[in-house]
Design a protein around this motif. Structure first.
Motif, PDB file in Angstrom:
ATOM      1  N   PRO A  75       0.830  -1.213   0.000  1.00 40.67           N
ATOM      2  CA  PRO A  75       0.000   0.000   0.000  1.00 40.67           C
ATOM      3  C   PRO A  75       0.858   1.254   0.000  1.00 40.67           C
ATOM      4  N   ASN A  76       0.353   2.265  -0.660  1.00 40.79           N
ATOM      5  CA  ASN A  76       1.068   3.535  -0.773  1.00 40.79           C
ATOM      6  C   ASN A  76       0.240   4.621  -0.083  1.00 40.79           C
ATOM      7  N   GLY A  77       0.619   4.959   1.134  1.00 43.93           N
ATOM      8  CA  GLY A  77      -0.088   6.004   1.849  1.00 43.93           C
ATOM      9  C   GLY A  77      -1.094   5.448   2.847  1.00 43.93           C
ATOM     10  N   VAL A  78      -1.532   6.304   3.740  1.00 47.76           N
ATOM     11  CA  VAL A  78      -2.419   5.905   4.831  1.00 47.76           C
ATOM     12  C   VAL A  78      -3.754   5.386   4.304  1.00 47.76           C
ATOM     13  N   LEU A  79      -4.318   6.044   3.308  1.00 46.33           N
ATOM     14  CA  LEU A  79      -5.620   5.635   2.795  1.00 46.33           C
ATOM     15  C   LEU A  79      -5.589   4.216   2.231  1.00 46.33           C
ATOM     16  N   GLN A  80      -4.532   3.886   1.524  1.00 42.05           N
ATOM     17  CA  GLN A  80      -4.447   2.527   0.999  1.00 42.05           C
ATOM     18  C   GLN A  80      -4.226   1.513   2.113  1.00 42.05           C
ATOM     19  N   TRP A  81      -3.435   1.851   3.108  1.00 43.57           N
ATOM     20  CA  TRP A  81      -3.253   0.939   4.235  1.00 43.57           C
ATOM     21  C   TRP A  81      -4.590   0.649   4.932  1.00 43.57           C
ATOM     22  N   LEU A  82      -5.453   1.647   5.009  1.00 44.77           N
ATOM     23  CA  LEU A  82      -6.723   1.484   5.715  1.00 44.77           C
ATOM     24  C   LEU A  82      -7.820   0.888   4.835  1.00 44.77           C
ATOM     25  N   PHE A  83      -7.832   1.252   3.559  1.00 45.52           N
ATOM     26  CA  PHE A  83      -8.976   0.897   2.706  1.00 45.52           C
ATOM     27  C   PHE A  83      -8.555   0.178   1.429  1.00 45.52           C
ATOM     28  N   TYR A  84      -7.455  -0.549   1.476  1.00 50.36           N
ATOM     29  CA  TYR A  84      -6.915  -1.170   0.264  1.00 50.36           C
ATOM     30  C   TYR A  84      -7.961  -1.994  -0.511  1.00 50.36           C
ATOM     31  N   PRO A  85      -8.749  -2.872   0.139  1.00 46.38           N
ATOM     32  CA  PRO A  85      -9.688  -3.700  -0.628  1.00 46.38           C
ATOM     33  C   PRO A  85     -10.728  -2.912  -1.413  1.00 46.38           C
ATOM     34  N   PHE A  86     -11.023  -1.698  -0.978  1.00 44.64           N
ATOM     35  CA  PHE A  86     -12.030  -0.905  -1.679  1.00 44.64           C
ATOM     36  C   PHE A  86     -11.475  -0.321  -2.986  1.00 44.64           C
ATOM     37  N   TYR A  87     -10.175  -0.291  -3.112  1.00 44.36           N
ATOM     38  CA  TYR A  87      -9.557   0.151  -4.364  1.00 44.36           C
ATOM     39  C   TYR A  87      -9.722  -0.895  -5.466  1.00 44.36           C
ATOM     40  N   TRP A  88     -10.034  -2.123  -5.086  1.00 44.39           N
ATOM     41  CA  TRP A  88     -10.072  -3.216  -6.059  1.00 44.39           C
ATOM     42  C   TRP A  88     -11.425  -3.342  -6.749  1.00 44.39           C
ATOM     43  N   TRP A  89     -12.361  -2.459  -6.411  1.00 43.72           N
ATOM     44  CA  TRP A  89     -13.650  -2.486  -7.105  1.00 43.72           C
ATOM     45  C   TRP A  89     -13.491  -2.066  -8.567  1.00 43.72           C
ATOM     46  N   ARG A  90     -12.471  -1.256  -8.836  1.00 39.23           N
ATOM     47  CA  ARG A  90     -12.189  -0.843 -10.213  1.00 39.23           C
ATOM     48  C   ARG A  90     -10.891  -1.504 -10.670  1.00 39.23           C
ATOM     49  N   ALA A  91     -10.837  -1.858 -11.940  1.00 40.15           N
ATOM     50  CA  ALA A  91      -9.688  -2.599 -12.460  1.00 40.15           C
ATOM     51  C   ALA A  91      -8.401  -1.792 -12.314  1.00 40.15           C
ATOM     52  N   ASN A  92      -7.389  -2.417 -11.719  1.00 43.52           N
ATOM     53  CA  ASN A  92      -6.074  -1.799 -11.575  1.00 43.52           C
ATOM     54  C   ASN A  92      -5.057  -2.894 -11.315  1.00 43.52           C
ATOM     55  N   ILE A  93      -3.796  -2.491 -11.134  1.00 50.23           N
ATOM     56  CA  ILE A  93      -2.719  -3.457 -10.877  1.00 50.23           C
ATOM     57  C   ILE A  93      -2.079  -3.190  -9.519  1.00 50.23           C
ATOM     58  N   LEU A  94      -2.868  -2.717  -8.568  1.00 54.03           N
ATOM     59  CA  LEU A  94      -2.323  -2.428  -7.241  1.00 54.03           C
ATOM     60  C   LEU A  94      -1.816  -3.683  -6.548  1.00 54.03           C
ATOM     61  N   VAL A  95      -2.539  -4.795  -6.683  1.00 52.71           N
ATOM     62  CA  VAL A  95      -2.158  -6.022  -5.974  1.00 52.71           C
ATOM     63  C   VAL A  95      -2.055  -7.216  -6.925  1.00 52.71           C
ATOM     64  N   SER A  96      -1.829  -6.945  -8.187  1.00 51.31           N
ATOM     65  CA  SER A  96      -1.718  -8.018  -9.165  1.00 51.31           C
ATOM     66  C   SER A  96      -0.845  -7.562 -10.325  1.00 51.31           C
ATOM     67  N   GLU A  97      -0.240  -8.542 -10.986  1.00 51.05           N
ATOM     68  CA  GLU A  97       0.620  -8.228 -12.124  1.00 51.05           C
ATOM     69  C   GLU A  97      -0.172  -7.724 -13.325  1.00 51.05           C
ATOM     70  N   VAL A  98      -1.451  -8.085 -13.391  1.00 50.86           N
ATOM     71  CA  VAL A  98      -2.323  -7.672 -14.499  1.00 50.86           C
ATOM     72  C   VAL A  98      -3.620  -7.129 -13.910  1.00 50.86           C
ATOM     73  N   PRO A  99      -4.361  -6.301 -14.659  1.00 48.93           N
ATOM     74  CA  PRO A  99      -5.564  -5.674 -14.096  1.00 48.93           C
ATOM     75  C   PRO A  99      -6.669  -6.678 -13.766  1.00 48.93           C
ATOM     76  N   PHE A 100      -7.382  -6.404 -12.696  1.00 49.67           N
ATOM     77  CA  PHE A 100      -8.587  -7.152 -12.342  1.00 49.67           C
ATOM     78  C   PHE A 100      -9.443  -6.257 -11.452  1.00 49.67           C
ATOM     79  N   ALA A 101     -10.701  -6.622 -11.273  1.00 47.60           N
ATOM     80  CA  ALA A 101     -11.595  -5.886 -10.381  1.00 47.60           C
ATOM     81  C   ALA A 101     -12.472  -6.877  -9.636  1.00 47.60           C
ATOM     82  N   ASP A 102     -12.569  -6.713  -8.315  1.00 46.18           N
ATOM     83  CA  ASP A 102     -13.422  -7.576  -7.503  1.00 46.18           C
ATOM     84  C   ASP A 102     -13.672  -6.918  -6.149  1.00 46.18           C
TER      85      ASP A 102
END
Length: 513
Positions: free
Chosen positions: A249-276
């Motif tokens: 995680p990058n920053g306080v908001l991601q440390w606290l709310f990381y799973p909510f970032y995954w509702w939209r497709a991105n590569i924050l926690v994966s090598e390729v984009p996904f959304a869930d």
């Protein structure tokens, strides 16, 4: 079960044959190296070479049986998906025994558990997270049955045996030993309830991974080599804790709310984009499940507490150590289960009244939202009508030669298993110049062998990819390079070039960063 298998095989074929980065890097190399006793013959700065090769053996056996036709391989690689669906069915049957719920609601939630983004994305792949997750799900089912029956020893011990076995197969699944263990301690904090699980988890770990830990200790002076080498201090590796920080995680908001970032497709926690959004909802349900709900029996309260604490603690351990989504895949599968269990607890009525309308409506709304927003990842697929990566034709007989590839992009570790069995195989990296036994051994192999070849994608340069050949005082004989016929569609051309000592080797500080 046969129906699940047929659906999974068809789904795997529909998605296409796997062609992910790890497959080309080490999923074929590791089982080949195990079966061909390559402990002394090969050397490289490749962390993944030292992972337990057992999970990769089935795929390796399949492509050896059908090297020129990926259709049967791809279909059979869907089996872990069928096993996961079956294990989840057992879990939802267990949920029905804990909370009286209508079959349509259970079926809806089961479908959501089976169709998470990464669950679907991994169908038919060689990552093996599905097959190991299957073992974890069986373990959770056993623990829940123990809670329902008031059994603190036999069923929980079977569950923790499964957790330990999963960790032995894939070390990242150690999350699903620590998380459930802490959750069990907070649910049943009694010695007679704790020691059977601890013994069983140890036994499961040793059964599937003990042999590998012993081999690593005997060969490299560390049972978890090369990981945690800041603790084990193996002379074969630099003293660091090997991990990939790219997904932290990058920053306080991601440390606290990381799973909510995954509702939209991105590569924050994966090598390729996904959304869930399943994990975010599952963690919210876990927090809510700790509330002392009225009208809930002691057994139901313990069930909710165990699942909630396991979800929360496993997630926190994952966030601190890995932050790679695939490594907590069972949480994606279990989130709909906990959501429905929480809904049942919150709306529990007198027997015979059935589920309230609010539970039906909320379940339908959540299901619709997840179906709309879920986007599976794609790590790389090819047509199952093609050939496997082992279908390589080399113009050079490498059986008495040393073969070198560059570690990194593009991954070429599979060539060790695809080429005529090389006498030695080296995965070159700048870190092989470090003062370690791995570096010393690799440099000795490069210097002592007279018949040497470097395999690299074109166009070819004399100093090798990223200057690696020059880094080791070698030079590719560009005019003698020949084309290798490969089924790897990611490489438009693959060349094998003789190696010679560099006539004017540059200073290492210039070419070995």
């Amino acid at each position: 079960m046969a129906m699940f298998g047929a659906i999974a095989a068809a789904g795997s074929l529909r998605l296409g044959a796997d062609a992910n980065w790890d497959l080309r890097n080490y999923h074929l190399y590791n089982p080949w190296a195990l079966l061909h006793d390559r402990w002394q013959a090969d050397m490289g700065w490749n962390v993944q070479w030292f992972l337990n090769p057992l999970p990769q053996l089935p795929y390796y056996a399949l492509v050896r049986l059908w090297p020129d036709d990926l259709r049967p391989v791809t279909a059979l690689m869907g089996i872990p998906g069928a096993l996961v669906a079956w294990a989840l069915l057992l879990l939802y049957r267990e949920l029905h025994r804990h909370f009286e719920l209508p079959t349509p609601l259970l079926t809806l939630a089961w479908g959501l558990s089976c169709t998470g983004a990464v669950t679907l994305g991994e169908l038919g792949t060689t990552f093996n997270d599905l097959s190991v997750a299957f073992i974890v799900l069986l373990g959770v089912c056993c623990v829940l049955r123990g809670l329902r029956e008031g059994d603190d020893q036999r069923w929980p011990a079977l569950g923790f045996f499964a957790f330990g076995a999963a960790m032995g197969l894939k070390i990242t699944f150690g999350l699903f030993v620590l998380g459930p263990a802490l959750a069990w301690f907070m649910t049943r904090p009694r010695f007679h309830a704790l020691w059977p699980g601890a013994m069983a988890a140890t036994l499961g770990l040793l059964l599937t991974g003990g042999w590998w830990f012993v081999l690593l200790q005997l060969r490299f002076d560390s049972p978890l080599f090369p990981f945690f080498n800041d603790l084990f201090h193996s002379p074969w590796w630099i003293p660091i804790n090997e991990r990939d920080p790219r997904f932290d995680p990058n920053g306080v908001l991601q440390w606290l709310f990381y799973p909510f970032y995954w509702w939209r497709a991105n590569i924050l926690v994966s090598e390729v984009p996904f959304a869930d959004g399943r994990v975010s909802l599952g963690l919210l349900a876990a927090l809510a499940a700790l509330w002392p709900w009225r009208g809930v029996s002691v057994q139901q309260r313990r069930t909710l507490r165990f699942m909630a604490v396991m979800m929360l603690l496993t997630y926190l351990l994952w966030l601190k150590q890995f932050a790679i989504y695939r490594y907590m895949l069972p949480l994606e599968m279990l989130s709909p289960w906990l959501l429905l269990a929480l809904g049942a607890a919150a709306s529990q009525r007198r027997a015979g009244q059935g589920a309230p309308l609010s539970l039906w409506l909320s379940s339908a709304a959540v299901a619709l939202l997840l179906i709309i927003t879920t986007q599976p990842p794609n790590w790389g697929r090819v047509s199952p009508l093609g050939e496997s990566l082992l279908a390589v034709e080399s113009p050079v007989d490498t059986r008495k030669a040393l073969v070198v590839v560059a570690q990194g992009d593009p991954p070429l570790g599979y060539l060790a298993a695809a080429l005529p069995t090389p006498r030695h195989f080296v995965s070159a990296h700048h870190n092989l110049h470090a003062d370690t036994r791995t570096g010393q051994r690799a440099r000795a192999l490069l210097a002592e062998n007279r018949e040497r070849y470097w395999v690299t994608p074109g166009p070819v340069t004399a100093d090798g990819p990223r200057g690696l050949a020059a880094c080791f005082g070698l030079q590719l004989q560009v005019e003698q390079c020949q084309r290798v016929q490969s089924s790897d569609i990611s490489l438009p051309s693959l060349m094998i070039c003789p190696l010679a000592d560099h006539p004017h080797p540059p200073p290492p500080t210039e070419v070995c960063p």
